[in-house]
Write an enzyme that holds these catalytic residues in place. Structure first.
Site, short mmCIF file in Angstrom:
data_model
loop_
_atom_site.label_atom_id
_atom_site.label_comp_id
_atom_site.label_asym_id
_atom_site.label_seq_id
_atom_site.Cartn_x
_atom_site.Cartn_y
_atom_site.Cartn_z
N TYR A 24 5.54 -3.49 8.17
CA TYR A 24 4.47 -2.58 8.00
C TYR A 24 4.24 -1.41 9.09
O TYR A 24 3.38 -0.71 9.05
CB TYR A 24 3.01 -3.57 8.21
CG TYR A 24 3.16 -4.74 6.88
CD1 TYR A 24 3.04 -4.42 5.94
CD2 TYR A 24 3.32 -6.10 7.55
CE1 TYR A 24 3.30 -5.25 4.68
CE2 TYR A 24 2.99 -6.92 6.45
CZ TYR A 24 3.01 -6.83 5.23
OH TYR A 24 2.97 -7.82 4.24
N ASN A 75 -6.31 -0.62 -0.36
CA ASN A 75 -5.17 -1.29 -0.13
C ASN A 75 -5.81 -2.88 -0.20
O ASN A 75 -6.38 -3.26 1.15
CB ASN A 75 -4.65 -0.85 1.32
CG ASN A 75 -3.36 -1.98 1.57
OD1 ASN A 75 -3.07 -2.77 0.80
ND2 ASN A 75 -2.84 -1.55 2.62
N ASP A 88 -12.32 -7.56 -11.28
CA ASP A 88 -13.51 -7.44 -12.06
C ASP A 88 -14.53 -6.41 -11.63
O ASP A 88 -15.01 -5.57 -12.27
CB ASP A 88 -14.43 -8.52 -12.23
CG ASP A 88 -13.59 -9.71 -13.32
OD1 ASP A 88 -12.74 -9.22 -14.04
OD2 ASP A 88 -13.76 -10.88 -13.25
N HIS A 101 -0.42 0.96 -1.16
CA HIS A 101 0.42 -0.26 -0.09
C HIS A 101 1.26 0.54 0.75
O HIS A 101 1.79 1.44 0.47
CB HIS A 101 1.09 -1.08 -1.07
CG HIS A 101 0.23 -1.91 -1.90
ND1 HIS A 101 -0.48 -3.04 -1.49
CD2 HIS A 101 0.01 -1.64 -3.36
CE1 HIS A 101 -1.21 -3.49 -2.62
NE2 HIS A 101 -0.67 -2.62 -3.64
N ILE A 102 1.38 0.15 2.01
CA ILE A 102 2.11 0.93 2.98
C ILE A 102 3.54 0.39 2.66
O ILE A 102 4.42 1.32 2.79
CB ILE A 102 1.76 0.25 4.37
CG1 ILE A 102 0.54 0.54 4.83
CG2 ILE A 102 2.94 0.36 5.33
CD1 ILE A 102 -0.38 -0.23 6.10
N SER A 103 3.90 -0.90 2.26
CA SER A 103 5.10 -0.99 1.98
C SER A 103 5.38 -0.93 0.51
O SER A 103 4.52 -1.00 -0.24
CB SER A 103 5.45 -2.87 2.60
OG SER A 103 4.72 -3.42 1.69
O1 CA2 Z 1 2.33 -2.95 2.21
C1 CA2 Z 1 0.91 -3.13 2.26
O2 CA2 Z 1 -0.06 -2.16 2.39
C2 CA2 Z 1 0.39 -4.58 1.72
O3 CA2 Z 1 -0.84 -4.26 0.79
C3 CA2 Z 1 0.03 -5.25 2.85
C4 CA2 Z 1 -0.04 -6.69 2.57
C5 CA2 Z 1 0.93 -7.46 1.53
O4 CA2 Z 1 0.44 -8.73 1.35
C6 CA2 Z 1 1.23 -6.66 0.49
O5 CA2 Z 1 2.13 -7.19 -0.34
C7 CA2 Z 1 1.50 -5.26 0.77
C8 CA2 Z 1 -0.25 -7.51 3.96
C9 CA2 Z 1 -1.15 -7.20 4.75
C10 CA2 Z 1 -1.14 -7.99 5.92
O6 CA2 Z 1 -0.80 -7.03 7.26
C11 CA2 Z 1 -0.32 -7.60 8.32
C12 CA2 Z 1 -0.10 -6.54 9.12
C13 CA2 Z 1 0.42 -7.04 10.27
C14 CA2 Z 1 0.88 -8.13 10.50
C15 CA2 Z 1 0.84 -9.31 9.53
C16 CA2 Z 1 -0.07 -8.77 8.45
#
Ligand code: CA2
Length: 160
Positions: A24, A75, A88, A101-103
Site C-alpha cells: 500500500y 475506498n 445497498d 483502490h490504492i493497489s
Molecule cells: O488498495 C486498496 O486501496 C484496498 O482497498 C486496500 C484494502 C484491501 O483489502 C483492498 O483489497 C484494496 C486493505 C486496506 C487495509 O489497509 C492497510 C493499510 C496498511 C496496513 C494494513 C492494512
C-alpha cells in the site's frame, strides 16, 4: 453552487504508511487527505474526507450524503469484497460514485480480486497508488461538469 465531494475510506486505511508498505506504499492517510484538500481547492470544490473501521458508520455517511453531496469517492477497503449493506446504501445515491483502490486489486490474490461494490460504481480506479484519489476527484468533477474554466481544455473536456 459549490461542488461538494465526499471521500470515504473503509476499515484499516487509518494504518496506511505504517504497515505493509510493499503493498500500500509509505504514504499516510493524513498525507492523502492533505493532497485531496489541495486538489479540492484547485477544483473550487468543498471536500469532506472521512475514514471509519465500522461498516454501519460508512452506511450512515452514504445515507447523509444523499441530500448533501454531489459525488462520492469511496475506498471501501476490505468491505469491497462482501458488504451487502454498503452495496445497498450506495445503490440509492444518485450522483457519481468513484470506487478507488490504492493497489491493483486485479493483480492480488483471489480474496482481493472481486469487488461486489463495483456493480454500483460509476467508475473504478485502482493500482495508481494514492494518486488514484486525485484522478477520482477529477473524474467526479468532470462527470458533474464542474471543472473550472481556468483549467486546460483537455482536463475539462478531454478528447471530443
Ligand atoms: O488498495 C486498496 O486501496 C484496498 O482497498 C486496500 C484494502 C484491501 O483489502 C483492498 O483489497 C484494496 C486493505 C486496506 C487495509 O489497509 C492497510 C493499510 C496498511 C496496513 C494494513 C492494512
Amino acid at each position: 453552487m459549490t461542488t461538494h465531494l465526499l471521500i470515504l475510506n473503509g476499515p484499516n486505511l487509518n494504518l496506511l504508511g505504517e504497515r505493509e508498505p510493499e503493498i500500500y506504499g509509505a504514504t499516510t492517510l493524513a498525507t492523502i487527505e492533505e493532497s485531496c484538500q489541495a486538489y479540492a481547492d484547485v477544483l473550487g470544490a468543498k471536500l469532506d474526507f472521512r475514514q471509519s473501521n465500522y461498516e454501519g458508520q460508512l452506511v450512515d455517511w452514504v445515507h447523509e450524503a444523499r441530500h448533501a453531496v454531489d459525488a462520492i469517492i469511496v475506498n471501501p477497503a476490505g468491505l469491497s469484497f462482501h458488504s451487502i449493506p454498503l452495496l445497498d446504501a450506495l445503490k440509492v445515491f444518485s450522483g457519481p460514485i468513484m470506487e478507488t483502490h490504492i493497489s491493483n486489486i486485479h493483480a492480488r490474490d483471489e480474496h482481493h480480486r472481486h469487488s461486489i461494490l463495483s456493480s454500483v460504481a460509476t467508475g473504478v480506479i485502482c493500482g495508481l497508488g494514492p494518486y488514484g484519489y486525485i484522478i477520482a476527484m477529477q473524474a467526479a468533477a468532470h462527470l458533474l461538469g464542474t471543472i473550472p474554466n481556468n483549467l486546460p481544455e483537455p482536463i475539462r473536456i478531454g478528447p471530443a
